[in-house]
Write a protein that holds these residues in place. Structure first.
Motif, PDB file in Angstrom:
ATOM      1  N   MET A   1       0.823  -1.197   0.000  1.00 19.86           N
ATOM      2  CA  MET A   1       0.000   0.000   0.000  1.00 19.86           C
ATOM      3  C   MET A   1       0.865   1.258   0.000  1.00 19.86           C
ATOM      4  SD  MET A   1      -1.320   2.614   2.038  1.00 19.86           S
ATOM      5  CE  MET A   1      -1.147   2.086   3.728  1.00 19.86           C
ATOM      6  N   PHE A   2       1.921   1.284   0.823  1.00 18.23           N
ATOM      7  CA  PHE A   2       2.778   2.474   0.884  1.00 18.23           C
ATOM      8  C   PHE A   2       3.509   2.679  -0.438  1.00 18.23           C
ATOM      9  CE2 PHE A   2       2.191   1.774   5.434  1.00 18.23           C
ATOM     10  CZ  PHE A   2       1.936   3.058   5.855  1.00 18.23           C
ATOM     11  N   VAL A   3       3.944   1.587  -1.059  1.00 15.87           N
ATOM     12  CA  VAL A   3       4.655   1.694  -2.331  1.00 15.87           C
ATOM     13  C   VAL A   3       3.730   2.244  -3.410  1.00 15.87           C
ATOM     14  CG1 VAL A   3       5.804   0.384  -4.157  1.00 15.87           C
ATOM     15  CG2 VAL A   3       6.266  -0.152  -1.765  1.00 15.87           C
ATOM     16  N   VAL A   4       2.540   1.675  -3.538  1.00 15.97           N
ATOM     17  CA  VAL A   4       1.602   2.098  -4.581  1.00 15.97           C
ATOM     18  C   VAL A   4       1.115   3.521  -4.334  1.00 15.97           C
ATOM     19  CG1 VAL A   4      -0.642   1.639  -5.652  1.00 15.97           C
ATOM     20  CG2 VAL A   4       0.880  -0.257  -5.089  1.00 15.97           C
ATOM     21  N   SER A   5       0.814   3.851  -3.080  1.00 15.18           N
ATOM     22  CA  SER A   5       0.311   5.199  -2.793  1.00 15.18           C
ATOM     23  C   SER A   5       1.382   6.253  -3.060  1.00 15.18           C
ATOM     24  CB  SER A   5      -0.189   5.288  -1.347  1.00 15.18           C
ATOM     25  OG  SER A   5       0.849   5.013  -0.424  1.00 15.18           O
ATOM     26  N   LYS A   6       2.623   5.995  -2.637  1.00 20.06           N
ATOM     27  CA  LYS A   6       3.711   6.948  -2.880  1.00 20.06           C
ATOM     28  C   LYS A   6       3.893   7.163  -4.385  1.00 20.06           C
ATOM     29  CE  LYS A   6       7.455   9.188  -1.199  1.00 20.06           C
ATOM     30  NZ  LYS A   6       7.469  10.195  -0.124  1.00 20.06           N
ATOM     31  N   TRP A   7       3.813   6.088  -5.139  1.00 18.17           N
ATOM     32  CA  TRP A   7       3.952   6.162  -6.596  1.00 18.17           C
ATOM     33  C   TRP A   7       2.790   6.936  -7.216  1.00 18.17           C
ATOM     34  CZ3 TRP A   7       0.772   2.881  -9.948  1.00 18.17           C
ATOM     35  CH2 TRP A   7       1.098   3.005 -11.299  1.00 18.17           C
ATOM     36  N   SER A   8       1.583   6.759  -6.680  1.00 22.08           N
ATOM     37  CA  SER A   8       0.399   7.401  -7.268  1.00 22.08           C
ATOM     38  C   SER A   8       0.366   8.902  -7.047  1.00 22.08           C
ATOM     39  CB  SER A   8      -0.875   6.776  -6.694  1.00 22.08           C
ATOM     40  OG  SER A   8      -1.079   7.186  -5.337  1.00 22.08           O
ATOM     41  N   PHE A   9       1.083   9.390  -6.031  1.00 19.09           N
ATOM     42  CA  PHE A   9       1.047  10.819  -5.729  1.00 19.09           C
ATOM     43  C   PHE A   9       1.693  11.656  -6.826  1.00 19.09           C
ATOM     44  CE2 PHE A   9       1.196   9.581  -0.965  1.00 19.09           C
ATOM     45  CZ  PHE A   9      -0.128   9.181  -1.043  1.00 19.09           C
ATOM     46  N   ALA A  10       2.397  11.013  -7.759  1.00 24.64           N
ATOM     47  CA  ALA A  10       2.992  11.745  -8.876  1.00 24.64           C
ATOM     48  C   ALA A  10       1.921  12.274  -9.816  1.00 24.64           C
ATOM     49  CB  ALA A  10       3.962  10.842  -9.643  1.00 24.64           C
ATOM     50  N   PHE A  11       0.737  11.648  -9.824  1.00 22.77           N
ATOM     51  CA  PHE A  11      -0.317  12.110 -10.729  1.00 22.77           C
ATOM     52  C   PHE A  11      -1.646  12.394 -10.030  1.00 22.77           C
ATOM     53  CE2 PHE A  11       0.884   7.645 -11.220  1.00 22.77           C
ATOM     54  CZ  PHE A  11      -0.230   6.962 -10.765  1.00 22.77           C
ATOM     55  N   VAL A  12      -1.806  11.996  -8.765  1.00 27.40           N
ATOM     56  CA  VAL A  12      -3.017  12.324  -8.006  1.00 27.40           C
ATOM     57  C   VAL A  12      -2.595  12.851  -6.637  1.00 27.40           C
ATOM     58  CG1 VAL A  12      -5.208  11.491  -7.081  1.00 27.40           C
ATOM     59  CG2 VAL A  12      -4.273  10.452  -9.158  1.00 27.40           C
ATOM     60  N   PRO A  13      -3.072  14.023  -6.205  1.00 29.65           N
ATOM     61  CA  PRO A  13      -2.709  14.551  -4.883  1.00 29.65           C
ATOM     62  C   PRO A  13      -3.083  13.570  -3.762  1.00 29.65           C
ATOM     63  CG  PRO A  13      -3.751  16.253  -6.202  1.00 29.65           C
ATOM     64  CD  PRO A  13      -3.919  14.966  -6.956  1.00 29.65           C
ATOM     65  N   PRO A  14      -2.342  13.553  -2.646  1.00 23.89           N
ATOM     66  CA  PRO A  14      -2.511  12.533  -1.605  1.00 23.89           C
ATOM     67  C   PRO A  14      -3.922  12.396  -1.041  1.00 23.89           C
ATOM     68  CG  PRO A  14      -0.493  13.770  -1.237  1.00 23.89           C
ATOM     69  CD  PRO A  14      -1.218  14.457  -2.347  1.00 23.89           C
ATOM     70  N   VAL A  15      -4.516  13.481  -0.583  1.00 19.32           N
ATOM     71  CA  VAL A  15      -5.839  13.387   0.040  1.00 19.32           C
ATOM     72  C   VAL A  15      -6.895  13.017  -0.998  1.00 19.32           C
ATOM     73  CG1 VAL A  15      -7.600  14.608   1.359  1.00 19.32           C
ATOM     74  CG2 VAL A  15      -5.188  15.014   1.851  1.00 19.32           C
ATOM     75  N   THR A  16      -6.742  13.532  -2.207  1.00 22.71           N
ATOM     76  CA  THR A  16      -7.673  13.178  -3.272  1.00 22.71           C
ATOM     77  C   THR A  16      -7.593  11.695  -3.582  1.00 22.71           C
ATOM     78  OG1 THR A  16      -7.443  15.396  -4.218  1.00 22.71           O
ATOM     79  CG2 THR A  16      -8.369  13.692  -5.639  1.00 22.71           C
ATOM     80  N   MET A  17      -6.379  11.151  -3.634  1.00 23.50           N
ATOM     81  CA  MET A  17      -6.236   9.711  -3.836  1.00 23.50           C
ATOM     82  C   MET A  17      -6.841   8.950  -2.663  1.00 23.50           C
ATOM     83  SD  MET A  17      -5.495   7.005  -5.403  1.00 23.50           S
ATOM     84  CE  MET A  17      -4.522   7.384  -6.856  1.00 23.50           C
ATOM     85  N   GLY A  18      -6.694   9.488  -1.466  1.00 25.44           N
ATOM     86  CA  GLY A  18      -7.315   8.861  -0.299  1.00 25.44           C
ATOM     87  C   GLY A  18      -8.827   8.798  -0.438  1.00 25.44           C
ATOM     88  N   PHE A  19      -9.417   9.872  -0.970  1.00 24.14           N
ATOM     89  CA  PHE A  19     -10.873   9.876  -1.193  1.00 24.14           C
ATOM     90  C   PHE A  19     -11.264   8.829  -2.226  1.00 24.14           C
ATOM     91  CE2 PHE A  19     -14.069  11.486  -4.270  1.00 24.14           C
ATOM     92  CZ  PHE A  19     -15.195  11.216  -3.508  1.00 24.14           C
ATOM     93  N   PHE A  20     -10.535   8.785  -3.358  1.00 21.04           N
ATOM     94  CA  PHE A  20     -10.840   7.782  -4.387  1.00 21.04           C
ATOM     95  C   PHE A  20     -10.729   6.377  -3.814  1.00 21.04           C
ATOM     96  CE2 PHE A  20      -9.233  10.846  -7.894  1.00 21.04           C
ATOM     97  CZ  PHE A  20     -10.473  11.464  -7.937  1.00 21.04           C
ATOM     98  N   ARG A  21      -9.692   6.165  -3.034  1.00 20.65           N
ATOM     99  CA  ARG A  21      -9.455   4.845  -2.433  1.00 20.65           C
ATOM    100  C   ARG A  21     -10.618   4.426  -1.541  1.00 20.65           C
ATOM    101  NH1 ARG A  21      -4.947   3.718   2.353  1.00 20.65           N
ATOM    102  NH2 ARG A  21      -5.819   1.699   2.998  1.00 20.65           N
ATOM    103  N   VAL A  22     -11.012   5.303  -0.636  1.00 17.79           N
ATOM    104  CA  VAL A  22     -12.053   4.955   0.326  1.00 17.79           C
ATOM    105  C   VAL A  22     -13.419   4.852  -0.350  1.00 17.79           C
ATOM    106  CG1 VAL A  22     -13.290   5.778   2.375  1.00 17.79           C
ATOM    107  CG2 VAL A  22     -10.791   5.858   2.308  1.00 17.79           C
ATOM    108  N   ALA A  23     -13.681   5.721  -1.326  1.00 16.57           N
ATOM    109  CA  ALA A  23     -14.964   5.655  -2.034  1.00 16.57           C
ATOM    110  C   ALA A  23     -15.116   4.319  -2.757  1.00 16.57           C
ATOM    111  CB  ALA A  23     -15.074   6.811  -3.029  1.00 16.57           C
ATOM    112  N   LEU A  24     -14.042   3.868  -3.429  1.00 11.49           N
ATOM    113  CA  LEU A  24     -14.104   2.581  -4.118  1.00 11.49           C
ATOM    114  C   LEU A  24     -14.206   1.439  -3.114  1.00 11.49           C
ATOM    115  CD1 LEU A  24     -14.007   0.887  -6.671  1.00 11.49           C
ATOM    116  CD2 LEU A  24     -11.501   1.014  -6.585  1.00 11.49           C
ATOM    117  N   GLY A  25     -13.466   1.549  -2.020  1.00 11.66           N
ATOM    118  CA  GLY A  25     -13.528   0.519  -0.987  1.00 11.66           C
ATOM    119  C   GLY A  25     -14.910   0.423  -0.367  1.00 11.66           C
TER     120      GLY A  25
END
Length: 297
Positions: A1-25
């Motif tokens: 999770m830490f590896v994928v999230s750190k990598w994803s922040f290059a194209f999606v801001p952290p909190v926004t990615m957190g929202f996408f993650r939790v909404a899908l979950g």
């Protein structure tokens, strides 16, 4: 999770990615509730079987989730690998302390010893992979955010015990995640406004879809359900000690998938962590026996 999230922040801001993650979950978990409801399985009550007086508890758990995700992702963005790996293992320590103070869980000598041994093993693992002298040189705000994230996840664990015990792991995980979704939506909107970006600026690429799918389905829906499922059998302190395995698993995946090198310190530390976790998992306190008895009934 830490590896994928750190990598994803290059194209999606952290909190926004957190929202996408939790909404899908939340969506995946709700579909699980619907499916079990059709089969008449325990935990598939669709919300209809939840007492009105208990809804604030689900909202409270959602608050713990929102705080965890926002601080964890922002902290991960601002810190280095050694800081992130070391600070996240504060979760079992916080969970044991909260479990004892809030739930009255008994800390036996063997459990305390196992936790201490696992903590030492974790330090050995990290020392074998990272230059721990860089820990103090990192971003102080990021460090503080990760400490808050560790405490918030411990809170989600401890205050979730009564909800899991009354309903089920699936029900507790589902409705707490649903409750967290609008909270994170507000935080994501604030983040995008501060950054001067709109939702349309988020790229829809194979990489962003993969990151969101992995974080939402594996790291949220599956992981959070299984985490709460453990609370159906044993105490919060016993469940939380497995968090010490996180750096071991993460570094192992780095070696397997990214070709990173691991040394003797990692092997020795992993064995020590494993022994510590085994000692705690073998220790059956009154709390563990009561929870297992209640689950069997």
């Amino acid at each position: 999770m830490f590896v994928v999230s750190k990598w994803s922040f290059a194209f999606v801001p952290p909190v926004t990615m957190g929202f996408f993650r939790v909404a899908l979950g939340a969506l995946a978990l709700w579909l699980g509730v619907v499916a079990t409801n059709r089969r008449g399985s325990r935990g598939g009550d669709g919300g209809a079987g939840i007492d009105r007086a208990d809804w604030p508890a689900f909202v409270g758990l959602g608050g713990w989730v929102a705080v965890t995700i926002a601080t964890q992702f922002l902290g991960t963005e601002l810190t280095n690998a050694s800081q992130g790996s070391l600070l996240t293992v504060l979760t079992p320590v916080f969970a044991v302390v909260l479990g004892a103070s809030v739930l009255g869980e008994r800390i036996t000598r063997s459990k305390a010893g196992g936790i201490a041994l696992a903590a030492v093993g974790t330090a050995v693992v990290l020392a074998g992979q990272y230059d721990l002298t860089t820990i103090a040189a990192g971003n102080a705000v990021g460090v503080g955010l990760l400490v808050v994230a560790s405490f918030a996840w411990a809170g989600y664990t401890v205050w979730g015990v009564s909800v899991v015990r009354k309903y089920s792991a699936l029900t507790a995980a589902t409705y707490s995640t649903i409750a967290a979704t609008p909270m994170l939506a507000v935080l994501a909107a604030i983040e995008l406004a501060v950054l001067g970006r709109g939702i349309g600026s988020i790229p829809v690429t194979a990489e962003s879809i993969f990151a969101t799918a992995y974080l939402g389905l594996a790291s949220t829906a599956a992981a959070w359900y299984l985490w709460y499922k453990g609370l159906e059998f044993v105490s919060a302190g016993t469940v939380a000690v497995f968090y010490f395995l996180q750096p071991v698993v993460g570094i192992s995946l780095g070696a397997l998938l990214l070709g990173e090198q691991i040394g003797a310190g990692f092997v020795v530390g992993s064995l020590v962590v494993g022994i510590g976790v085994w000692i705690v998992s073998r220790d059956r306190t009154d709390n563990d026996r009561e929870q297992r008895s209640g689950h069997d009934q």
